[in-house]
Design a protein around this motif. Structure first.
Motif, PDB file in Angstrom:
ATOM      1  N   ALA A   1       0.826  -1.203   0.000  1.00  0.00           N
ATOM      2  CA  ALA A   1       0.000   0.000   0.000  1.00  0.00           C
ATOM      3  C   ALA A   1       0.860   1.253   0.000  1.00  0.00           C
ATOM      4  CB  ALA A   1      -0.935   0.002   1.204  1.00  0.00           C
ATOM      5  N   ILE A   2       1.954   1.211   0.721  1.00  0.00           N
ATOM      6  CA  ILE A   2       2.824   2.380   0.833  1.00  0.00           C
ATOM      7  C   ILE A   2       3.838   2.429  -0.306  1.00  0.00           C
ATOM      8  CG2 ILE A   2       4.597   3.476   2.275  1.00  0.00           C
ATOM      9  CD1 ILE A   2       3.042   2.228   4.688  1.00  0.00           C
ATOM     10  N   GLY A   3       4.401   1.272  -0.684  1.00  0.00           N
ATOM     11  CA  GLY A   3       5.513   1.247  -1.619  1.00  0.00           C
ATOM     12  C   GLY A   3       5.166   1.104  -3.084  1.00  0.00           C
ATOM     13  N   SER A   4       3.954   0.722  -3.388  1.00  0.00           N
ATOM     14  CA  SER A   4       3.594   0.489  -4.783  1.00  0.00           C
ATOM     15  C   SER A   4       2.939   1.721  -5.386  1.00  0.00           C
ATOM     16  CB  SER A   4       2.617  -0.686  -4.881  1.00  0.00           C
ATOM     17  OG  SER A   4       2.300  -0.935  -6.226  1.00  0.00           O
ATOM     18  N   GLY A   5       3.220   1.931  -6.651  1.00  0.00           N
ATOM     19  CA  GLY A   5       2.505   2.956  -7.387  1.00  0.00           C
ATOM     20  C   GLY A   5       1.261   2.351  -8.007  1.00  0.00           C
ATOM     21  N   SER A   6       0.447   3.173  -8.619  1.00  0.00           N
ATOM     22  CA  SER A   6      -0.741   2.665  -9.297  1.00  0.00           C
ATOM     23  C   SER A   6      -0.941   3.434 -10.588  1.00  0.00           C
ATOM     24  CB  SER A   6      -1.971   2.778  -8.405  1.00  0.00           C
ATOM     25  OG  SER A   6      -2.223   4.119  -8.081  1.00  0.00           O
ATOM     26  N   ILE A   7      -1.456   2.716 -11.579  1.00  0.00           N
ATOM     27  CA  ILE A   7      -1.756   3.326 -12.868  1.00  0.00           C
ATOM     28  C   ILE A   7      -3.136   2.852 -13.303  1.00  0.00           C
ATOM     29  CG2 ILE A   7       0.642   3.556 -13.634  1.00  0.00           C
ATOM     30  CD1 ILE A   7       0.268   0.961 -15.236  1.00  0.00           C
ATOM     31  N   GLU A   8      -3.780   3.659 -14.150  1.00  0.00           N
ATOM     32  CA  GLU A   8      -5.048   3.211 -14.706  1.00  0.00           C
ATOM     33  C   GLU A   8      -4.766   2.041 -15.636  1.00  0.00           C
ATOM     34  OE1 GLU A   8      -7.783   6.026 -16.374  1.00  0.00           O
ATOM     35  OE2 GLU A   8      -7.338   7.495 -14.810  1.00  0.00           O
ATOM     36  N   ASP A   9      -5.579   1.015 -15.535  1.00  0.00           N
ATOM     37  CA  ASP A   9      -5.400  -0.188 -16.345  1.00  0.00           C
ATOM     38  C   ASP A   9      -6.147   0.002 -17.667  1.00  0.00           C
ATOM     39  OD1 ASP A   9      -5.665  -2.769 -17.520  1.00  0.00           O
ATOM     40  OD2 ASP A   9      -5.246  -3.657 -15.556  1.00  0.00           O
ATOM     41  N   ASP A  10      -5.427   0.426 -18.692  1.00  0.00           N
ATOM     42  CA  ASP A  10      -6.049   0.721 -19.986  1.00  0.00           C
ATOM     43  C   ASP A  10      -6.752  -0.497 -20.586  1.00  0.00           C
ATOM     44  OD1 ASP A  10      -5.167   3.355 -19.870  1.00  0.00           O
ATOM     45  OD2 ASP A  10      -3.297   2.902 -20.918  1.00  0.00           O
ATOM     46  N   PHE A  11      -6.168  -1.684 -20.406  1.00  0.00           N
ATOM     47  CA  PHE A  11      -6.762  -2.889 -20.978  1.00  0.00           C
ATOM     48  C   PHE A  11      -8.166  -3.132 -20.424  1.00  0.00           C
ATOM     49  CE2 PHE A  11      -7.653  -7.455 -20.740  1.00  0.00           C
ATOM     50  CZ  PHE A  11      -7.669  -7.751 -22.094  1.00  0.00           C
ATOM     51  N   TYR A  12      -8.301  -3.245 -19.117  1.00  0.00           N
ATOM     52  CA  TYR A  12      -9.615  -3.529 -18.524  1.00  0.00           C
ATOM     53  C   TYR A  12     -10.569  -2.345 -18.682  1.00  0.00           C
ATOM     54  CZ  TYR A  12      -8.029  -7.915 -16.597  1.00  0.00           C
ATOM     55  OH  TYR A  12      -7.564  -9.194 -16.473  1.00  0.00           O
ATOM     56  N   ASN A  13     -10.052  -1.132 -18.636  1.00  0.00           N
ATOM     57  CA  ASN A  13     -10.925   0.031 -18.820  1.00  0.00           C
ATOM     58  C   ASN A  13     -11.525   0.065 -20.223  1.00  0.00           C
ATOM     59  OD1 ASN A  13     -10.805   1.125 -16.228  1.00  0.00           O
ATOM     60  ND2 ASN A  13      -8.881   2.150 -16.666  1.00  0.00           N
ATOM     61  N   GLU A  14     -10.827  -0.509 -21.191  1.00  0.00           N
ATOM     62  CA  GLU A  14     -11.361  -0.577 -22.547  1.00  0.00           C
ATOM     63  C   GLU A  14     -12.252  -1.802 -22.732  1.00  0.00           C
ATOM     64  OE1 GLU A  14      -9.702  -1.090 -27.052  1.00  0.00           O
ATOM     65  OE2 GLU A  14      -8.562   0.219 -25.689  1.00  0.00           O
TER      66      GLU A  14
END
Length: 97
Positions: free
Chosen positions: A32-45
């Protein structure tokens, strides 16, 4: 009680904070503290119609935790918006409703 209310709003005020809060309380505080996050383009599409109905987006952790039982990475999450608050939950790849 007011402090708890303010804290609750803060940890659900953005998609990333809601995601970090969910991962933290799922037993993975380091991720939770050490990981970044990005929008998941594959599932969002792929699941766009479903996500529009849910008012949600998929996110992926850049350094996901590993589930002890299966040794699989827990990387995909669905973040839904309710009013001005966001709530996250794990999004399995086989979660096709």
């Amino acid at each position: 009680m007011t402090v708890l209310g303010v804290l609750f709003i803060l940890v659900h005020s953005t998609p990333v904070m809601a995601l970090r809060t969910h991962v933290f309380f799922s037993g993975n505080p380091a991720a939770a503290i050490g990981s970044g996050s990005i929008e998941d383009d594959f599932y969002n599409e792929v699941d766009q119609d479903k996500f529009v109905k849910l008012n949600a987006k998929a996110y992926t952790l850049t350094k996901p935790p590993v589930e002890k039982a299966t040794q699989g990475e827990v990387r995909n999450y669905l973040v839904e918006k309710y009013g001005f608050l966001y709530f996250a939950e794990y999004y399995r790849e086989d979660n096709k409703d």
